[in-house]
Design an enzyme around this catalytic site. Structure first.
Site: not given
Ligand code: HEM
Ligand SMILES: *[C@@H]1O[C@H](CO)[C@@H](O)[C@H](O)[C@H]1NC(C)=O
Length: 318
Positions: A59, A63, A91, A190
């Site tokens: 992630r 970002h 962030n 995800h």
């Molecule tokens: C399509 C639009 C996307 C939205 C709206 C989105 C939104 C989010 C949100 C709200 C979280 C939770 C953050 C938290 O609870 O602090 C998250 C976690 C995550 N996102 Fe996304 N995301 C998107 C796309 C992506 C992309 C493109 C990637 C990587 C290629 C990605 C990888 C991740 C990962 C791996 C997590 C888990 C992180 C952890 O457990 O520390 N996301 N995302």
């Protein structure tokens, strides 16, 4: 003369049509041959301590790339009058793994001082995190340089939020020259990691496209009245939460997407068919995910004499 011109033009066109712009997987082959081994070893240690870190660093790369391009701008700390991206809404209290990037950078500096950018380290850590959690691997195009600036405003404007609908998601990715197919493939990230309750509360209490049993389950640890439980974590993929597989897409088909934005990819719209395909064909998902990660990793990199190789990923060289 004519032949020399032709050769020159051929060389030019080969350079400019190379799939990954100016980046190349062999960029550090002579200047830092132990780079990938060093990153991998540090990543293995980090994941042994906390498996989730693989997800967090994937992630972090996303970002970084969506704000000013993949230039390590997200890593810069706020100091004095300098305002970075860490306090941007998408962030703050959310992006994790800065200390692991510091550790990798320190180890890499030991092996080849002053050579490898923080932006490239983030790209390699994202690849290793994916791979070490059971996902695909790929050769990471390298040669990014680090920014001397960051943009809080762009982080707030360009990083997609969990309340976006499909049109808005498609537009946010299009702004970075990523296609709807890239959006759907990259969202497969995800399949690993967690979200805080505050980002899916509205979806599980008010969502219309959600399996009632799944909503009830998630409500158990995400109370309706904010700010109670705001930071409580739920896995994106309940069954295999830290395994990089294609279960994310089958969850979407079953209306078990955790975020509103996740479920938008399977809500009677243009991505439904692809979501079904990825859910039934893991090799297709893996191939498209790799293609899209390489594209995302190529967003507006600083190369050549632009930017710098930061000594400390958190601060611009003085
Ligand atoms: C399509 C639009 C996307 C939205 C709206 C989105 C939104 C989010 C949100 C709200 C979280 C939770 C953050 C938290 O609870 O602090 C998250 C976690 C995550 N996102 Fe996304 N995301 C998107 C796309 C992506 C992309 C493109 C990637 C990587 C290629 C990605 C990888 C991740 C990962 C791996 C997590 C888990 C992180 C952890 O457990 O520390 N996301 N995302
Ligand atoms: C559900 O939607 C209503 C109306 O928009 C809103 O007032 C309420 O806060 C929402 N509930 C949750 C738990 O998000």
């Amino acid at each position: 003369m004519a032949s020399r011109t032709w050769h020159f033009l051929l060389a030019l066109s080969l350079l400019s049509s190379a799939a990954y712009g100016q980046l190349s997987p062999s960029f550090y082959a002579t200047s830092c041959p132990l780079l990938e081994l060093t990153v991998r070893a540090t990543m293995i240690a980090a994941l042994l301590a906390e498996r989730r870190m693989g997800a967090s660093l994937l992630r972090l790369h996303f970002h970084d790339c969506f704000v000013q391009g993949c230039d390590g701008s997200i890593l810069l700390d706020d100091v004095g009058s300098f305002v970075g991206e860490k306090t941007a809404f998408p962030n703050v209290n959310s992006v994790r793994g800065y200390e692991v990037i510091d550790r990798i950078k320190a180890t890499v500096e030991l092996v080849c001082p002053g050579v490898v950018s923080c932006a490239d380290i983030v790209a390699l850590a994202a690849r290793d995190g994916t791979f070490l959690l059971g996902g695909p691997s790929w050769a990471v195009p390298l040669g990014r340089r680090d920014s001397t600036t960051a943009s809080l405003a762009e982080a707030n404007a360009d990083l997609p939020g969990p309340t976006l609908n499909l049109d808005q998601l498609i537009r946010a990715f299009d702004k970075k020259q990523l296609t709807p197919r890239d959006l759907t493939a990259l969202s497969g990230a995800h399949t690993i990691g967690f979200s805080q309750c505050q980002f899916f509360r509205d979806h599980i209490y008010n969502g219309t496209n959600i399996d009632p049993a799944f909503a009830a389950l998630r409500r158990q640890t995400c109370p309706a009245a904010a700010p109670a439980g705001d930071a409580n974590l739920a896995p994106f993929d309940a069954q295999t939460q830290l395994v990089f597989d294609n279960a994310y897409y089958r969850n979407l088909v079953a209306q078990r997407g955790l975020l509103h934005s996740d479920q938008e990819l399977f809500n009677g719209g243009s991505q439904d068919a692809l979501v079904r395909q990825y859910g039934s064909n893991p090799a297709l998902f893996a191939a498209d995910f790799v293609t899209a990660m390489i594209k995302m990793g190529n967003i507006a990199p600083l190369t050549g004499a632009s930017g710098q190789i930061r000594r400390n990923c958190r601060v611009v060289n003085s």
